[in-house]
Design a protein around this motif. Structure first.
Motif, PDB file in Angstrom:
ATOM      1  N   GLY A 130     -57.617 -15.128  -3.075  1.00 46.28           N
ATOM      2  CA  GLY A 130     -57.369 -13.657  -2.636  1.00 46.28           C
ATOM      3  C   GLY A 130     -56.369 -13.095  -3.603  1.00 46.28           C
ATOM      4  N   THR A 131     -55.502 -13.893  -4.273  1.00 48.90           N
ATOM      5  CA  THR A 131     -54.737 -13.196  -5.173  1.00 48.90           C
ATOM      6  C   THR A 131     -55.369 -12.496  -6.552  1.00 48.90           C
ATOM      7  OG1 THR A 131     -54.062 -15.026  -6.681  1.00 48.90           O
ATOM      8  CG2 THR A 131     -52.774 -14.449  -4.693  1.00 48.90           C
ATOM      9  N   GLN A 132     -56.544 -13.188  -6.870  1.00 51.84           N
ATOM     10  CA  GLN A 132     -57.330 -12.713  -7.735  1.00 51.84           C
ATOM     11  C   GLN A 132     -58.093 -11.165  -7.304  1.00 51.84           C
ATOM     12  OE1 GLN A 132     -60.226 -15.842  -7.958  1.00 51.84           O
ATOM     13  NE2 GLN A 132     -59.689 -16.416 -10.180  1.00 51.84           N
ATOM     14  N   LYS A 133     -58.521 -11.250  -6.175  1.00 49.46           N
ATOM     15  CA  LYS A 133     -58.861  -9.988  -5.399  1.00 49.46           C
ATOM     16  C   LYS A 133     -57.926  -8.820  -5.642  1.00 49.46           C
ATOM     17  CE  LYS A 133     -62.676 -12.171  -3.224  1.00 49.46           C
ATOM     18  NZ  LYS A 133     -62.405 -13.223  -3.664  1.00 49.46           N
ATOM     19  N   GLY A 192     -55.435 -19.042   3.601  1.00 46.75           N
ATOM     20  CA  GLY A 192     -54.958 -20.086   2.745  1.00 46.75           C
ATOM     21  C   GLY A 192     -53.808 -20.572   2.891  1.00 46.75           C
ATOM     22  N   LEU A 193     -52.730 -19.564   3.126  1.00 48.31           N
ATOM     23  CA  LEU A 193     -51.343 -20.104   3.326  1.00 48.31           C
ATOM     24  C   LEU A 193     -51.042 -20.491   4.744  1.00 48.31           C
ATOM     25  CD1 LEU A 193     -49.492 -17.043   1.352  1.00 48.31           C
ATOM     26  CD2 LEU A 193     -49.769 -19.378   0.623  1.00 48.31           C
ATOM     27  N   LEU A 194     -51.840 -19.957   5.731  1.00 46.87           N
ATOM     28  CA  LEU A 194     -51.682 -20.852   6.904  1.00 46.87           C
ATOM     29  C   LEU A 194     -52.236 -21.992   7.028  1.00 46.87           C
ATOM     30  CD1 LEU A 194     -52.492 -17.893   9.374  1.00 46.87           C
ATOM     31  CD2 LEU A 194     -50.235 -18.556   9.015  1.00 46.87           C
ATOM     32  N   PHE A 195     -53.112 -22.172   6.363  1.00 43.75           N
ATOM     33  CA  PHE A 195     -54.044 -23.390   6.231  1.00 43.75           C
ATOM     34  C   PHE A 195     -53.065 -24.540   5.461  1.00 43.75           C
ATOM     35  CE2 PHE A 195     -57.386 -26.577   5.007  1.00 43.75           C
ATOM     36  CZ  PHE A 195     -58.091 -26.618   6.322  1.00 43.75           C
ATOM     37  N   ALA A 196     -52.457 -24.117   4.471  1.00 43.35           N
ATOM     38  CA  ALA A 196     -51.601 -24.972   3.587  1.00 43.35           C
ATOM     39  C   ALA A 196     -50.526 -25.313   4.281  1.00 43.35           C
ATOM     40  CB  ALA A 196     -51.513 -24.520   2.234  1.00 43.35           C
ATOM     41  N   ALA A 199     -62.232  -5.237  -0.571  1.00 47.82           N
ATOM     42  CA  ALA A 199     -61.857  -6.064  -1.659  1.00 47.82           C
ATOM     43  C   ALA A 199     -60.315  -6.419  -0.740  1.00 47.82           C
ATOM     44  CB  ALA A 199     -61.715  -5.405  -2.736  1.00 47.82           C
ATOM     45  N   LEU A 200     -59.802  -5.375  -0.235  1.00 50.54           N
ATOM     46  CA  LEU A 200     -58.572  -5.507   0.451  1.00 50.54           C
ATOM     47  C   LEU A 200     -58.611  -6.531   1.497  1.00 50.54           C
ATOM     48  CD1 LEU A 200     -55.496  -4.723   0.671  1.00 50.54           C
ATOM     49  CD2 LEU A 200     -56.109  -2.783   2.107  1.00 50.54           C
ATOM     50  N   MET A 201     -59.461  -6.472   2.502  1.00 48.77           N
ATOM     51  CA  MET A 201     -59.661  -7.068   3.648  1.00 48.77           C
ATOM     52  C   MET A 201     -60.077  -8.636   3.210  1.00 48.77           C
ATOM     53  SD  MET A 201     -59.001  -5.391   6.405  1.00 48.77           S
ATOM     54  CE  MET A 201     -57.661  -4.938   5.139  1.00 48.77           C
ATOM     55  N   ALA A 202     -60.822  -8.660   2.215  1.00 43.41           N
ATOM     56  CA  ALA A 202     -61.368 -10.150   1.663  1.00 43.41           C
ATOM     57  C   ALA A 202     -60.166 -10.964   1.113  1.00 43.41           C
ATOM     58  CB  ALA A 202     -62.475  -9.971   0.699  1.00 43.41           C
ATOM     59  N   GLY A 203     -59.479 -10.241   0.148  1.00 45.36           N
ATOM     60  CA  GLY A 203     -58.254 -10.657  -0.361  1.00 45.36           C
ATOM     61  C   GLY A 203     -57.053 -10.944   0.482  1.00 45.36           C
ATOM     62  N   LEU A 204     -56.941 -10.300   1.603  1.00 41.21           N
ATOM     63  CA  LEU A 204     -55.966 -10.472   2.507  1.00 41.21           C
ATOM     64  C   LEU A 204     -56.409 -11.671   3.356  1.00 41.21           C
ATOM     65  CD1 LEU A 204     -54.936  -6.932   3.833  1.00 41.21           C
ATOM     66  CD2 LEU A 204     -53.378  -8.694   2.760  1.00 41.21           C
TER      67      LEU A 204
END
Length: 127
Positions: free
Chosen positions: A21-24, A64-68, A53-58
């Protein structure tokens, strides 16, 4: 031991997904940022590209952060699964299964892990 195993799975999958996501969003880790990702998304018919791109990245960063973290793990898993379904439909689905042919292998693996952890629960080690 199961909670430790779930923590390892959550951290590796969640942080890797957030990294994508941070890549996007920011162009980190060799990514193209919103502008470049948006242009590519427009080229495959996803318009408006910048917004997509904004929606995919967010979705990738938040999921990812919630999962981690093990916080609202089912929401993180849902964001991971939804993002991978879009990737399969728009990019990888026509290429078969194996990732060596740009197929759906990686997407399916992420979806299976996300769904599995969501069904089992995050384990004892959560934020």
């Amino acid at each position: 031991m199961m909670s430790l195993g779930l923590l390892i799975i959550r951290l590796v999958i969640g942080m890797t997904f957030a990294g994508h996501g941070t890549q996007k969003l920011f162009g980190w880790f060799g990514g193209y940022g919103l502008k470049g990702t948006g242009q590519w998304l427009e080229s495959i018919g996803m318009k408006p590209g910048y917004f997509m791109a904004l929606m995919a990245g967010l979705s990738e960063v938040v999921g990812g952060l919630l999962f981690a973290a093990g916080i609202y793990t089912w929401v993180g898993a849902l964001l991971i699964v939804f993002t991978m379904l879009v990737a399969i439909v728009k990019v990888h689905g026509a290429n078969g299964f194996w990732v060596t042919s740009n197929g759906i292998e990686y997407n399916v693996m992420l979806m299976a892990v996300a769904i599995g952890v969501a069904l089992i629960g995050p384990g004892a080690y959560v934020l």
